[in-house]
Design an enzyme around this catalytic site. Structure first.
Site, PDB file in Angstrom:
ATOM      1  N   LYS A 117      27.718  80.813  48.094  1.00  0.00           N
ATOM      2  CA  LYS A 117      27.306  81.803  48.340  1.00  0.00           C
ATOM      3  C   LYS A 117      26.784  81.911  49.636  1.00  0.00           C
ATOM      4  CE  LYS A 117      27.423  82.722  43.585  1.00  0.00           C
ATOM      5  NZ  LYS A 117      27.060  82.508  42.203  1.00  0.00           N
TER       6      LYS A 117
ATOM      7  N   SER B 276      21.127  86.845  39.127  1.00  0.00           N
ATOM      8  CA  SER B 276      22.488  87.143  39.822  1.00  0.00           C
ATOM      9  C   SER B 276      22.835  88.643  39.557  1.00  0.00           C
ATOM     10  CB  SER B 276      23.611  86.097  39.359  1.00  0.00           C
ATOM     11  OG  SER B 276      23.630  86.177  37.806  1.00  0.00           O
TER      12      SER B 276
ATOM     13  N   HIS C 253      21.627  82.126  44.177  1.00  0.00           N
ATOM     14  CA  HIS C 253      21.482  83.233  45.014  1.00  0.00           C
ATOM     15  C   HIS C 253      20.274  83.223  45.996  1.00  0.00           C
ATOM     16  CE1 HIS C 253      24.609  85.469  43.373  1.00  0.00           C
ATOM     17  NE2 HIS C 253      24.294  85.008  42.235  1.00  0.00           N
TER      18      HIS C 253
END
Ligand SMILES: *Cc1c(COP(=O)(O)O)cnc(C)c1O
Length: 388
Positions: A239, A180, A208
């Protein structure tokens, strides 16, 4: 009360060390632009990689769900909070990830803590990368299992630990898929091989990677062509999917087990249906519009090329593997100073400091989005050029 807790003193120390944290008050968000104090800034630190957070179709889906079910779920999933929308989302996520089943949690943080603490405990060992996300680390600590850490992406060190872990009942290897704060990828093919050799289970946190990595955006596992070989995949709806919530994908048995044993799943109110509906819409858009992911990656390459010329000491531009660009500065105060400099130029890139990253590696974590135009990236490059 404060004088006994010594918290004012600790706050003072944080301020002195440049580690004090404060909140920005965002007034409006429009694509890559964010309004603070009445002024518009170009944001280069959002995880809204595909620009879905403000997408009209997500807003519409959320509103429709609220009309039908109301806003709050009213109870935990196992009481009366489980709706057909939660189940539909889980089915869609399983389809997306190519696994038998998935389980949705109210956040990615809870998905990590709730999965690790359910799967392992006393008599077991967890082996994790040194740069794993805090939510994984918290899950490891809370589990009661022995917890060993290997240097970042060092699979030789991982093997050394595995070699000496045969006496444990269970061995769980835990890693971020896309790291991250560093943006690099875990060497999953090696990790999966080692897991087979030493009879360990692999859990990948793909917060991610989800929506970003792989030809279809299914994540880091797809990127490496390792479908079916990673036992536990965690992802977030927060995200690239632009909403809120977390999930775990794996076998039917795994999911059934978590439904029965995961305390952060059992003892909390269900995710609001609006979030489920929005996430399903996001999955549809990701499937229908690969152009968004293509635009994101074009922007990644464009920023990468631009930064090559600038030669920042703390950034290995050759090795960019995701939309996350870590520009390592070192001292916390200097990272904050660079962030402030960019802020004055209308660019928002918050400084990332310990304990989020190791001591001495404070950085600017620049992220690009599909919604950035070339001139936006040029503006960032021009500002950075003055400090390179
Ligand atoms: C953001 C993040 C999480 C937590 O996800 P939330 O949905 O924000 O709670 C977990 N792991 C990693 C690697 C993350 O970056």
């Amino acid at each position: 009360m404060d004088e006994f807790l010594l918290i004012e003193k600790e706050l003072q120390e944080l301020r002195q060390q440049g580690l004090y944290r404060s909140l920005l008050s965002v007034e409006e968000v429009r694509g890559p632009f964010i309004t603070l104090g009445g002024k518009k800034y170009l944001c280069f630190c959002s995880n809204n990689y595909l620009g879905l957070a403000g997408h009209p179709r997500l807003k519409g889906a959320a509103q429709e769900a609220i009309e039908q079910y109301g806003w709050g779920a009213g109870a935990s999933r196992l009481v009366s909070g489980n709706t057909t929308l939660h189940e539909a989302l889980e089915a869609e996520l399983a389809c997306f990830k190519g696994t038998e089943a998935t389980l949705v949690f109210p956040s990615g943080y809870m998905a990590n803590v709730g999965t690790i603490t359910a799967l392992v405990g006393k008599g077991d060992i967890i082996i994790g990368d040194r740069l794993n996300h805090a939510s994984l680390i918290d899950g490891c600590r809370l589990s009661g299992a022995d917890f060993r850490v290997y240097p970042h992406n060092d699979t030789d060190a991982l093997e050394d630990i595995l070699k000496r872990a045969s006496q444990y009942k269970r061995r769980l290897i835990v890693t971020d898929g896309v790291f991250s704060m560093d943006g690099d990828l875990a060497p999953l093919p090696n990790i999966v091989e080692l897991a087979k050799k030493y009879k360990a289970t692999v859990m990948v946190d793909d917060a991610h990677g989800t929506g970003v990595m792989g030809k279809k955006g299914k994540g880091t596992v797809e990127h490496y062509g390792l479908e079916g070989q990673v036992d536990v995949q965690m992802g977030t709806l927060s995200k690239a999917l632009g909403g809120i919530g977390g999930f775990v994908a794996g076998s039917k048995t795994l999911i059934e087990y978590l439904r029965n044993r995961s305390r952060p799943f059992i003892y909390t109110t269900a995710l609001p249906v609006a979030a489920c509906a929005a996430a399903m819409e996001a999955l549809k858009i990701i499937e229908e519009e690969p152009s968004r992911r293509e635009a994101l990656w074009r922007n990644v390459r464009y920023l990468q090329e631009g930064l090559k010329v600038q030669k920042f000491k703390g950034l290995n531009v050759q090795e960019i593997e995701s939309p996350i660009f870590p520009i390592i500065i070192g001292a916390a105060k200097e990272a904050v100073a660079l962030s402030n400099f960019l802020f004055e130029k209308g660019l928002l890139v918050t400084a990332i400091r310990p304990p989020t990253v190791p001591e001495g590696t404070s950085r600017l974590r620049v992220t690009v989005m599909s919604e950035h135009a070339r001139e936006h990236i040029q503006a960032l490059l021009q500002a950075l050029a003055q400090k390179a």
